[in-house]
Design a protein around this motif. Structure first.
Motif, short mmCIF file in Angstrom:
data_model
loop_
_atom_site.label_atom_id
_atom_site.label_comp_id
_atom_site.label_asym_id
_atom_site.label_seq_id
_atom_site.Cartn_x
_atom_site.Cartn_y
_atom_site.Cartn_z
N ILE A 137 12.19 -30.62 30.67
CA ILE A 137 11.73 -29.98 29.43
C ILE A 137 11.46 -31.04 28.37
O ILE A 137 12.30 -31.91 28.13
N VAL A 138 10.31 -30.96 27.74
CA VAL A 138 9.99 -31.84 26.62
C VAL A 138 9.86 -30.98 25.36
O VAL A 138 9.16 -29.97 25.36
N THR A 139 10.57 -31.38 24.31
CA THR A 139 10.52 -30.65 23.03
C THR A 139 9.97 -31.58 21.95
O THR A 139 10.01 -32.80 22.10
N THR A 140 9.49 -31.00 20.87
CA THR A 140 8.83 -31.81 19.85
C THR A 140 9.80 -32.47 18.87
O THR A 140 9.98 -33.68 18.88
N ALA A 156 19.53 -24.72 27.81
CA ALA A 156 19.43 -25.35 29.12
C ALA A 156 20.79 -25.73 29.68
O ALA A 156 21.05 -25.61 30.88
N GLY A 157 21.69 -26.20 28.82
CA GLY A 157 22.99 -26.65 29.31
C GLY A 157 22.82 -27.77 30.32
O GLY A 157 22.02 -28.69 30.12
N ASN A 158 23.54 -27.67 31.44
CA ASN A 158 23.45 -28.67 32.50
C ASN A 158 22.41 -28.33 33.56
O ASN A 158 22.28 -29.04 34.55
N SER A 159 21.69 -27.24 33.34
CA SER A 159 20.75 -26.77 34.36
C SER A 159 19.37 -27.40 34.26
O SER A 159 18.53 -27.21 35.13
N ALA A 160 19.11 -28.14 33.18
CA ALA A 160 17.80 -28.75 32.99
C ALA A 160 17.94 -30.01 32.15
O ALA A 160 18.94 -30.21 31.46
N ASN A 161 16.94 -30.87 32.23
CA ASN A 161 16.90 -32.09 31.41
C ASN A 161 15.98 -31.85 30.21
O ASN A 161 14.84 -31.42 30.39
N VAL A 162 16.48 -32.11 29.02
CA VAL A 162 15.71 -31.86 27.80
C VAL A 162 15.46 -33.17 27.06
O VAL A 162 16.39 -33.93 26.81
N GLU A 163 14.20 -33.43 26.73
CA GLU A 163 13.82 -34.64 26.01
C GLU A 163 13.29 -34.30 24.62
O GLU A 163 12.75 -33.22 24.40
N LEU A 164 13.42 -35.28 23.71
CA LEU A 164 12.95 -35.14 22.34
C LEU A 164 11.79 -36.11 22.11
O LEU A 164 11.91 -37.30 22.40
N LEU A 165 10.66 -35.61 21.62
CA LEU A 165 9.50 -36.47 21.37
C LEU A 165 9.60 -37.22 20.04
O LEU A 165 9.51 -38.43 20.00
#
Length: 311
Positions: free
Chosen positions: A38-41, A53-62
């Motif tokens: 997942i990419v977020t702004t 998302a918790g531990n179920s997905a990888n989340v990035e910050l732009l």
């Protein structure tokens, strides 16, 4: 011969062990790669997505924390990060104005694109800028500053993740429910405080707090418009000086990620002091150092507002 056979047997054991280690590593890598990317702004969208998302997905910050996001533009590397992700989440094309252009220039056929504010009725920019002339087609995107509307954004994000990753649907639902409970508590805290307000008006550096003001019956008086970089005209500043003197304003709120020059000028003109009210467009270095998050900063904002509305 026995010695040679022994050495050969040990060699086979070591080789087998290495093979198993490589196999195990590959399994872990393979398993890890199955996580939703997942990419977020910018920060509040990142916070909501990370919590769901918790531990179920990888989340990035732009947009890095500490960087003013209004004028931020993605680099080729950022566009590649969006391209390679499974889910791209942004707040609104009225805030991240570059999103339409970027999505047209990349192959997004595989990409789940999520506008977190979709379904929320946005206020006209004019409605949050006390008489300032503005393009009527523009909308105020700062919905994340209302704990109630933030819950709607969380719902939209959760549904998108459930659609993109059905196997973890239950986990996303559980995480979203927990976050919405925190936001509901925050809403109650704001309501309990603002219900006791002796004064409704508060003066801000830019018009970021329209939804928060509307939610709790307050009146935002912004110095600048929706963008903190646009300084008011001398005529507008003179009007604000007269208005704030008339209303006996004691505090002018500014933001730490942009220049406070205009806020300081107005405060000096009317004999007021300045305090920080964070529009949560990113965390400051100090906030990051203290380990603060969206909920913490929103509570801190309420403490700052108390100085004006409960005086």
């Amino acid at each position: 011969m026995k010695r040679l056979l022994g050495i050969f047997f040990i060699f086979l054991l070591v080789l087998s062990g290495c093979s198993n280690a490589v196999s195990t590593k590959n399994e872990k890598t393979s398993e890890g790669s199955k996580k939703l990317q997942i990419v977020t702004t910018f920060y509040p969208i990142y916070f909501f997505a990370q919590k769901v998302a918790g531990n179920s997905a990888n989340v990035e910050l732009l947009v890095p924390n500490g960087v003013e996001p209004h004028d931020w533009e993605p680099t080729a590397k950022d566009m590649a990060r969006i391209q390679d992700s499974d889910v791209f989440i942004y707040n609104s094309h009225y805030f991240e104005t570059w999103t339409d252009k970027v999505l047209k220039s990349i192959n997004d056929s595989h990409l789940n694109v999520v506008e977190a504010s979709k379904g929320i009725e946005l206020m006209d920019a004019l409605a949050s800028e006390e008489g300032e002339e503005h393009n009527h087609s523009s909308k105020d995107p700062h919905v994340w500053l209302s704990p109630v509307l933030a819950q709607q954004e969380v719902n939209t994000i959760a549904k998108a993740l459930e659609h993109a990753d059905p196997k973890n649907k239950d986990q996303y639902e559980k995480n979203a429910k927990a976050l919405k409970s925190e936001l509901a508590d925050l809403d109650r805290l704001y309501k309990e405080t603002t219900d006791k307000a002796k004064k409704k008006e508060f003066v801000t550096q830019h018009a970021a707090f329209g939804y928060l003001a509307k939610q709790y019956g307050l009146i935002q008086i912004p110095i600048a418009g929706l963008s903190p970089d646009v300084e008011p005209t001398l005529g507008k500043l003179a009007e604000l000086t007269e208005l704030t003197k008339k209303k006996n304003v004691k505090i002018i709120y500014f933001e730490e990620m942009t220049s406070s020059k205009v806020a300081q000028t107005l405060a000096k003109e009317i004999g007021a002091k300045t305090e920080v009210l964070n529009p949560l467009e990113g965390l400051t270095k100090e906030e990051q150092k203290k380990g603060l998050d969206y909920i913490d900063v929103m509570k801190k904002n309420l403490e700052e507002l108390k100085l004006t509305i409960l005086e």
